[in-house]
Design an enzyme around this catalytic site. Sequence first.
Site, short mmCIF file in Angstrom:
data_model
loop_
_atom_site.label_atom_id
_atom_site.label_comp_id
_atom_site.label_asym_id
_atom_site.label_seq_id
_atom_site.Cartn_x
_atom_site.Cartn_y
_atom_site.Cartn_z
N CYS A 235 -17.35 3.43 -20.63
CA CYS A 235 -18.76 3.35 -19.88
C CYS A 235 -19.68 2.19 -20.23
O CYS A 235 -20.37 1.88 -19.39
CB CYS A 235 -19.35 4.89 -20.09
SG CYS A 235 -18.61 6.31 -19.64
N CYS B 126 -25.32 6.44 -13.39
CA CYS B 126 -24.32 7.66 -13.57
C CYS B 126 -24.85 8.91 -14.09
O CYS B 126 -25.29 8.95 -15.18
CB CYS B 126 -22.94 7.13 -14.33
SG CYS B 126 -21.81 8.20 -14.56
N GLU C 107 0.73 -1.27 0.00
CA GLU C 107 -0.19 0.08 -0.16
C GLU C 107 0.93 1.27 0.07
O GLU C 107 0.45 2.23 -0.59
CB GLU C 107 -0.89 0.25 1.23
CG GLU C 107 -2.06 -1.04 1.17
CD GLU C 107 -3.40 -0.68 0.00
OE1 GLU C 107 -3.00 0.29 -0.54
OE2 GLU C 107 -3.79 -1.65 -0.36
N CYS D 284 -13.49 3.54 -15.16
CA CYS D 284 -13.88 4.83 -14.88
C CYS D 284 -12.33 5.55 -15.00
O CYS D 284 -11.98 6.05 -13.99
CB CYS D 284 -14.57 5.17 -13.73
SG CYS D 284 -15.28 6.82 -13.52
N CYS E 169 -19.32 -0.50 -17.64
CA CYS E 169 -19.22 0.01 -16.41
C CYS E 169 -20.76 -0.56 -15.65
O CYS E 169 -21.99 -0.27 -16.20
CB CYS E 169 -19.46 1.40 -16.20
SG CYS E 169 -19.41 2.05 -14.40
#
Length: 370
Positions: free
Chosen positions: A209, A218, A50, A202, A212
């Site tokens: 799109c 959206c 991370e 995205c 998605c």
Amino acid sequence: MRHRAPDLYASLLSWWAHHGRRDVPWRLLPGGRQPGPDDVLPTYPVWVAEVMLQQTRLAVALPFWRRWLDRFPDLASLAAASRQDVLHAWQGLGYYARAQQLHGVATQLAAAKRQLPADRAGLERLSGLGRTTAASIAATVGNSADPILDGNVRRLLARLLAFPAPPRQATALFWTMVELLLNGRRARDFNQALMDLGALVCRPRAPLCRCCPWQRHCHAYAKGIQQQLPVRPTPTPIPRFVVGVGVVLDRQGKVLIGQRQPDGLLGGLWEFVGGTQEPGETMAATVVRALWQNVGLAVAVGPELLRFDHAYTHRRLSFVVYLCRPVAGDARPVVNQQVVWVWPHDLHRYPFSAAHIRIIQALRERSGQT
């Protein structure tokens, strides 16, 4: 938003089950198995990953993570390593303060005979970890109910809402949204699914799109403005500087390098000596002045080795690099921690920044080395 949250949650996890990045090694149990809701993963590999992923894409960070775990497999081995070994292992990944923070945390915990915490509150107290990184570690390790809000997620939510301002102007609202969406369930998978949707679908440019799972919810897509969002803040002008660098070779063929001070930009890394060009100064004069001021060495400037541009987060540098030979003085550490003369074929033993690795490569190509 509240009434749509269950549908958004379910559709995202369904998409992730088929299209997400489910083979990320630090998110798996031994043998490559997916963890169940009650499984606990080791904290150290997740923490390293991370921190590496701050400012770095997964595809870039992954091979560095593998090499790091080979070299420093646990907290004790990292704490026992020298700073130079740590920087060398990080070389090429950039933002070197992250490596120093990992090392610093490891040495502090080892000295106190403590282990890495696994809860968000404990992780946030460690150097270099903000709320999102600490939450991501905690949720990955123990499936704790901690949502995240990184750049991918901000972009995703800004488009979902067709938010009319830069997302960072409404941080509290966006945290409320991710808390509402998560609702304390399967945070390990949900957080990764959010990041994957932002990274793979995205995207900052040319979002996919049609792929998605949130398309019908959206607002940006409905208005046809998804490529215009998120709204970006007015950019701050980035200054540009021209830097003259001297690659100084003595009569034996050894080259002079200096180690930067431990704190500040690129702290602890090695470099060829140089300086920023002043108004009305030729590049050759810049190199002569920098070497005299920084290491007390007078040099004769020879042919140009290379020139190139290099971008940092808050500044742009144009490097002009010359081969030089010493004519007077003895090199000493005036600005650097230390200066040494080394054989060119031994430069790989020292950690350098990406810009100076380009200089090493040019020097090798000129001398016929591979």
